[in-house]
Design an enzyme around this catalytic site. Sequence first.
Site, PDB file in Angstrom:
ATOM      1  N   ASP A 130     -27.788  81.089  16.083  1.00 29.78           N
ATOM      2  CA  ASP A 130     -26.726  81.008  15.077  1.00 29.78           C
ATOM      3  C   ASP A 130     -25.403  80.679  15.756  1.00 29.78           C
ATOM      4  O   ASP A 130     -24.630  79.859  15.258  1.00 29.78           O
ATOM      5  CB  ASP A 130     -26.592  82.303  14.269  1.00 29.78           C
ATOM      6  CG  ASP A 130     -25.423  82.213  13.291  1.00 29.78           C
ATOM      7  OD1 ASP A 130     -25.478  81.321  12.411  1.00 29.78           O
ATOM      8  OD2 ASP A 130     -24.445  82.965  13.435  1.00 29.78           O
ATOM      9  N   SER A 138     -27.681  81.682   8.387  1.00 28.80           N
ATOM     10  CA  SER A 138     -26.700  82.095   9.404  1.00 28.80           C
ATOM     11  C   SER A 138     -26.379  83.580   9.250  1.00 28.80           C
ATOM     12  O   SER A 138     -26.440  84.363  10.205  1.00 28.80           O
ATOM     13  CB  SER A 138     -25.429  81.246   9.229  1.00 28.80           C
ATOM     14  OG  SER A 138     -24.332  81.829   9.867  1.00 28.80           O
ATOM     15  N   HIS A 170     -21.101  91.718   5.371  1.00 26.42           N
ATOM     16  CA  HIS A 170     -20.771  90.337   5.738  1.00 26.42           C
ATOM     17  C   HIS A 170     -20.200  89.606   4.537  1.00 26.42           C
ATOM     18  O   HIS A 170     -20.610  89.839   3.410  1.00 26.42           O
ATOM     19  CB  HIS A 170     -22.022  89.608   6.229  1.00 26.42           C
ATOM     20  CG  HIS A 170     -21.714  88.552   7.246  1.00 26.42           C
ATOM     21  ND1 HIS A 170     -21.723  88.806   8.605  1.00 26.42           N
ATOM     22  CD2 HIS A 170     -21.355  87.258   7.111  1.00 26.42           C
ATOM     23  CE1 HIS A 170     -21.401  87.707   9.249  1.00 26.42           C
ATOM     24  NE2 HIS A 170     -21.170  86.745   8.372  1.00 26.42           N
ATOM     25  N   LYS A 230     -28.026  87.023  11.617  1.00 28.72           N
ATOM     26  CA  LYS A 230     -27.169  87.987  12.340  1.00 28.72           C
ATOM     27  C   LYS A 230     -27.427  89.409  11.837  1.00 28.72           C
ATOM     28  O   LYS A 230     -27.429  90.362  12.606  1.00 28.72           O
ATOM     29  CB  LYS A 230     -25.687  87.644  12.145  1.00 28.72           C
ATOM     30  CG  LYS A 230     -25.238  86.421  12.930  1.00 28.72           C
ATOM     31  CD  LYS A 230     -23.730  86.286  12.957  1.00 28.72           C
ATOM     32  CE  LYS A 230     -23.134  85.725  11.688  1.00 28.72           C
ATOM     33  NZ  LYS A 230     -23.148  84.281  11.541  1.00 28.72           N
ATOM     34  N   ARG A 273     -21.783  73.416  13.096  1.00 29.20           N
ATOM     35  CA  ARG A 273     -21.476  73.258  11.657  1.00 29.20           C
ATOM     36  C   ARG A 273     -19.977  73.217  11.424  1.00 29.20           C
ATOM     37  O   ARG A 273     -19.480  72.482  10.569  1.00 29.20           O
ATOM     38  CB  ARG A 273     -22.075  74.427  10.855  1.00 29.20           C
ATOM     39  CG  ARG A 273     -23.571  74.331  10.647  1.00 29.20           C
ATOM     40  CD  ARG A 273     -24.111  75.597  10.029  1.00 29.20           C
ATOM     41  NE  ARG A 273     -23.489  75.921   8.771  1.00 29.20           N
ATOM     42  CZ  ARG A 273     -23.256  77.174   8.343  1.00 29.20           C
ATOM     43  NH1 ARG A 273     -23.633  78.215   9.049  1.00 29.20           N
ATOM     44  NH2 ARG A 273     -22.674  77.387   7.179  1.00 29.20           N
TER      45      ARG A 273
HETATM   46  N1  URA Z   1     -20.487  83.547   7.639  1.00 32.09           N
HETATM   47  C1  URA Z   1     -21.503  83.298   8.491  1.00 32.09           C
HETATM   48  O1  URA Z   1     -21.806  84.101   9.370  1.00 32.09           O
HETATM   49  N2  URA Z   1     -22.167  82.149   8.363  1.00 32.09           N
HETATM   50  C2  URA Z   1     -21.879  81.241   7.428  1.00 32.09           C
HETATM   51  O2  URA Z   1     -22.533  80.218   7.369  1.00 32.09           O
HETATM   52  C3  URA Z   1     -20.807  81.499   6.541  1.00 32.09           C
HETATM   53  C4  URA Z   1     -20.111  82.670   6.668  1.00 32.09           C
END
Ligand code: URA
Length: 434
Positions: A161, A183, A82, A187, A168
């Site tokens: 999320d 966040s 990520h 995930k 957001r």
């Molecule tokens: N990627 C995400 O999944 N969440 C964030 O807050 C920023 C980048």
Amino acid sequence: MDIITIIEKKKNRIELDKQEIRFVIKGYLEGAIPDYQISAFLMAIWFNGMNYKEIDAMTTEMAHSGEIINLNSIPDIKVDKHSTGGVGDKTTIALIPMVAAAGVPVPKISGRALGYTGGTIDKLESIDGFQTNLSVETFINNVRKIKASVISASVDLAPADKKIYALRDVTGTTDSIPLIASSIMSKKIAGGADSLVLNVTVGDGAFIKTLSEGISLAKIMVDIGRSNNKKTYAIISSMEQPLGNAVGNSLEVLEAINLLNNNGPADLKELCLFLGAYMLMAGGVVSKHIDGIKILEEILSNGLAFKKFLEIVKAQHGNVEQISNPLLLPRSKYNSNVISRKEGIIKRIDAEMIGKTALLLGAGRKTKEDNIDHSVGIVLKKKTGDRVRINEPLATIYFNEENRYNLIENSIHKAFHFTNSTLQKKPLILKVIY
Ligand code: URA
């Protein structure tokens, strides 16, 4: 317990306990707490932050708001990746097939555009028919059969999320360490992978502007990963200018395809090899980073990474013809070069301004309900350190609405800063934390 008291506690910097955080997340998900109160709650977090205990509780609550995927039926170590996001960050699109082609299963849970930064899911949806809302069963089957699959947070997977992320995006609360950490890690926990490689981007084009904040965010995520039994590497990289040349959904897919054909921009390739080699280490395929780099270089040059991308696109019902012939990807009606009015060496390209300009073109959302225009964006013709003459193109703008062109052109000019002296090249990779 009531939401106003909780918002006021956060406003007054009083620590929230697990039950209060659960009350907020559950209440929002179930529709008992409206957008405007969660917006105030998020803004209070933006101003006052959260301590590790609060971030951990928020992450756990969001992760468990849906299903936690069990990937035990798939042999080998599963590795997810990520990025904290940035302008022109298409690393995931190239990395998934590169790493899967090297034999590491990649169950990838991705996000949509956030603020002025793009999102992998929106980018991949530039490919006709490409589905990211797969059932968990299909997701697992795909990872088992072809070693990779990409899905988004959904009603089944980290739904809290999904809902908070969308809010957001349009409430100015994207650039907050606790909100980013919870966040991303919610995930990653829901996704069920054994190991994680996180790319924390810092600089002008990222949510996190300084290295010291990047280190704090990286440490929090590594600690959360570890406390969830996931080997986690965080690689901090510089986002002082857009990554690669393309900014905008289909343009970024095209650039990722070019890299998979061993033809991408040098900075994108460097970052993908670096992150990918950590994914191979996390997956137990190599024990030395340099060995991972060698394998991935080979996979790019022998066409296996490109072939794997075709397999992934096919398995997710995307139009593979657009991958073999990227000219078939969505294309804007117009394109035009922005011509330099100055001569010199590019000292800085304001990545945030480039990202916001792409947003103005329609590449991102201004309200939750907005649709994305996959065809628009910007392709930089010059990067930091390049020499430019008057009348040389700085960038090409891809657009559909003629009346916005002058505004966009001016923003591009403002984003480029010049100097007369040669520049020392700054490193792209800043630190690794694990
Ligand atoms: N990627 C995400 O999944 N969440 C964030 O807050 C920023 C980048």
